[in-house]
Design an enzyme around this catalytic site. Sequence first.
Site, PDB file in Angstrom:
ATOM      1  N   PRO A  37       0.855  -1.314   0.115  1.00  0.00           N
ATOM      2  CA  PRO A  37      -0.071  -0.030   0.096  1.00  0.00           C
ATOM      3  C   PRO A  37       0.953   1.255  -0.042  1.00  0.00           C
ATOM      4  CG  PRO A  37       0.045  -1.098   2.252  1.00  0.00           C
ATOM      5  CD  PRO A  37       0.755  -1.903   1.288  1.00  0.00           C
ATOM      6  N   LEU A  38       0.762   2.178  -0.953  1.00  0.00           N
ATOM      7  CA  LEU A  38       1.450   3.413  -1.098  1.00  0.00           C
ATOM      8  C   LEU A  38       0.548   4.680  -1.184  1.00  0.00           C
ATOM      9  CD1 LEU A  38       3.803   1.867  -3.647  1.00  0.00           C
ATOM     10  CD2 LEU A  38       4.727   2.086  -1.526  1.00  0.00           C
ATOM     11  N   ALA A  70      -3.397   3.577   1.320  1.00  0.00           N
ATOM     12  CA  ALA A  70      -4.387   3.897   2.515  1.00  0.00           C
ATOM     13  C   ALA A  70      -5.787   4.551   2.062  1.00  0.00           C
ATOM     14  CB  ALA A  70      -3.696   4.504   3.477  1.00  0.00           C
ATOM     15  N   GLN A 112      -6.905  -1.261   1.382  1.00  0.00           N
ATOM     16  CA  GLN A 112      -6.342  -0.975   2.686  1.00  0.00           C
ATOM     17  C   GLN A 112      -7.062   0.095   3.323  1.00  0.00           C
ATOM     18  OE1 GLN A 112      -2.631   1.248   4.171  1.00  0.00           O
ATOM     19  NE2 GLN A 112      -1.900  -0.651   4.655  1.00  0.00           N
ATOM     20  N   HIS A 189      -5.504  -1.096   8.174  1.00  0.00           N
ATOM     21  CA  HIS A 189      -4.103  -0.314   8.567  1.00  0.00           C
ATOM     22  C   HIS A 189      -3.948  -0.116   9.838  1.00  0.00           C
ATOM     23  CE1 HIS A 189      -0.666   2.150   8.098  1.00  0.00           C
ATOM     24  NE2 HIS A 189      -1.034   2.671   7.052  1.00  0.00           N
ATOM     25  N   HIS A 192       2.320   2.287  11.181  1.00  0.00           N
ATOM     26  CA  HIS A 192       2.922   3.589  11.156  1.00  0.00           C
ATOM     27  C   HIS A 192       2.327   4.766  11.793  1.00  0.00           C
ATOM     28  CE1 HIS A 192       4.283   1.682   7.058  1.00  0.00           C
ATOM     29  NE2 HIS A 192       5.220   1.488   8.032  1.00  0.00           N
ATOM     30  N   TYR A 194      -0.702   5.760  12.891  1.00  0.00           N
ATOM     31  CA  TYR A 194      -2.097   6.170  12.708  1.00  0.00           C
ATOM     32  C   TYR A 194      -2.926   5.595  13.924  1.00  0.00           C
ATOM     33  CZ  TYR A 194       0.280   7.677   8.445  1.00  0.00           C
ATOM     34  OH  TYR A 194       0.875   8.210   7.695  1.00  0.00           O
ATOM     35  N   ARG A 241      -2.225  -4.853   8.606  1.00  0.00           N
ATOM     36  CA  ARG A 241      -0.838  -4.564   8.431  1.00  0.00           C
ATOM     37  C   ARG A 241      -0.534  -3.692   9.953  1.00  0.00           C
ATOM     38  NH1 ARG A 241       2.916  -0.478   4.807  1.00  0.00           N
ATOM     39  NH2 ARG A 241       4.311  -2.182   3.834  1.00  0.00           N
ATOM     40  N   ARG A 281      13.899  -3.227  10.960  1.00  0.00           N
ATOM     41  CA  ARG A 281      14.786  -2.336  10.314  1.00  0.00           C
ATOM     42  C   ARG A 281      14.109  -1.072   9.800  1.00  0.00           C
ATOM     43  NH1 ARG A 281      16.347  -6.559   5.777  1.00  0.00           N
ATOM     44  NH2 ARG A 281      14.574  -6.316   4.254  1.00  0.00           N
ATOM     45  N   ALA A 309       7.377  -6.860   4.914  1.00  0.00           N
ATOM     46  CA  ALA A 309       7.565  -5.661   4.223  1.00  0.00           C
ATOM     47  C   ALA A 309       8.707  -5.011   4.723  1.00  0.00           C
ATOM     48  CB  ALA A 309       6.569  -4.896   3.890  1.00  0.00           C
ATOM     49  N   GLY A 332       7.168  -1.827  -2.114  1.00  0.00           N
ATOM     50  CA  GLY A 332       6.939  -0.343  -2.318  1.00  0.00           C
ATOM     51  C   GLY A 332       7.538   0.450  -3.225  1.00  0.00           C
TER      52      GLY A 332
END
Length: 376
Positions: A37-38, A70, A112, A189, A192, A194, A241, A281, A309, A332
Amino acid sequence: MADNNNGASAQTPTIPDLLTPYKMGKFNLSHRIVLAPLTRQRSYNNVPQQHAILYYSQRSTKGGFLITEATGVSDTAQGYPDTPGIWTKEQVEAWKPIVDAVHRKGGTFFCQIWHVGRVSNSGFQPNGQAPISSSDKPLFPQVRSNGIDVAQFTPPRRLRTDEIPQIVNDFRLAARNAIEAGFDGVEIHGAHGYLIEQFMKDQVNDRTDQYGGSLENRCRFALEVVEAVVNEIGGDRVGIRLSPFADFMEAGDSNPKALGVYMAESLNKYGILYCHMVEPRMRNVLEKVQCPHSLLPMRKAFNGTFIAAGGYDKEDGNKTIAENRADLIAYGRWFLANPDLPKRFEINAPLNQYHRDTFYLSDPVVGYTDYPFLEE
C-alpha cells in the site's frame, strides 16, 4: 537386476522463492511479490480518479496480489491532501472501474482501510474540529518526506469510551463498501503511527479506561476493529498491517516484540487471511536502519499467511521466502518505479530508479504512470 537407487529418482523438493506460486486462502497467486500500500495523493477531493485505473492495472499480473493505497473510512479519517476514501457512494462508484481493470488482468486486489487519528489538522476535519485519537497528546511538526515542507498537526481530542464503537463501525462499513466496489478483501491499516497504533502503543496511549494501560487493553480497539470487519465480510477476506517496531509519528512502544507476538496470537481466533508486518529495520516509512530484531516470533505465532515488508530487494526477498520467514514479500518503492517488477525479477533485468520527489505530486502522470516497462 535389483534397483539400488533407494528412491533417489524421487524429485527433490523445490526451495520456494519470490516467483513460486502460492495459495493464499481461496486466492491462487502465481508469484509472491505483493504491491505494498502506497499513498500517492492523486485522489482529488478524496475521490479515486480515472488515472488510477492505469496506475493499478500497470502493476497487475495474472495471479498477482495488489493492495491499494491507504483509504479513509470516514470524513474524520483524513490527514493528507487528496487521499482516497471509501465512506461515500461516490467513492465506491469511483473505485469500481479501478478494481475491474485489475481483475481483467487477473490480479487479486485488496483495499487498505485507514484512519489517521491525530496525524491530521483541523483543516482536514469536518467543521474544522480537532482530530481524534486515543490521547490528547499533541504531535510535533514533521518535515515531510520531500525534506522541505513541514506538516503541522492540530492537538487531538481524546475519544470518549462511548465514542469508540462508532469508529469501529466506520471500519466495518468501509469493509462492506470495499466489497460492494468489487475488491476481493480489505487490509486494516494498523501500522505507522495512525489511529489503531495510537491505541496499541504506550508512547501515545495514556488512557485509564478499558482501552489503556495493559497490553491487552491497548490492543482492544485493534481487535474490536478486526472482529467487526470479519463479522461483516468474513475472515477469509481480511488482512491487517502492523509495524510493532516502528516509531513513525512518535508512536513507539516500550516492548515491541511482546506487542507483535500478542497481536499475532490474538488474530488467530478471528481466522483472518493474512498478517502483514513491517520489518523492524524500517523505523520510519522511508529509511532503512540496522536493527537486530526479527519478525520471526510473529511469523511463528500467526497461523495464516504472513507477509513481510520493509526495505527488501530481490535477493533478500528470495532468502526470506526460502527460509520460510514469510510467505509473501511486499514491495513499495521498487514496485512504484517498476510496474513490471515481477517480470524484471524473473529475467534479472535492471530496475528503474524511483524518484522520491514525485511520490506525492498531484500530477496524474508524472511519477505515477510514466515509469517505463522493459519493452519501452
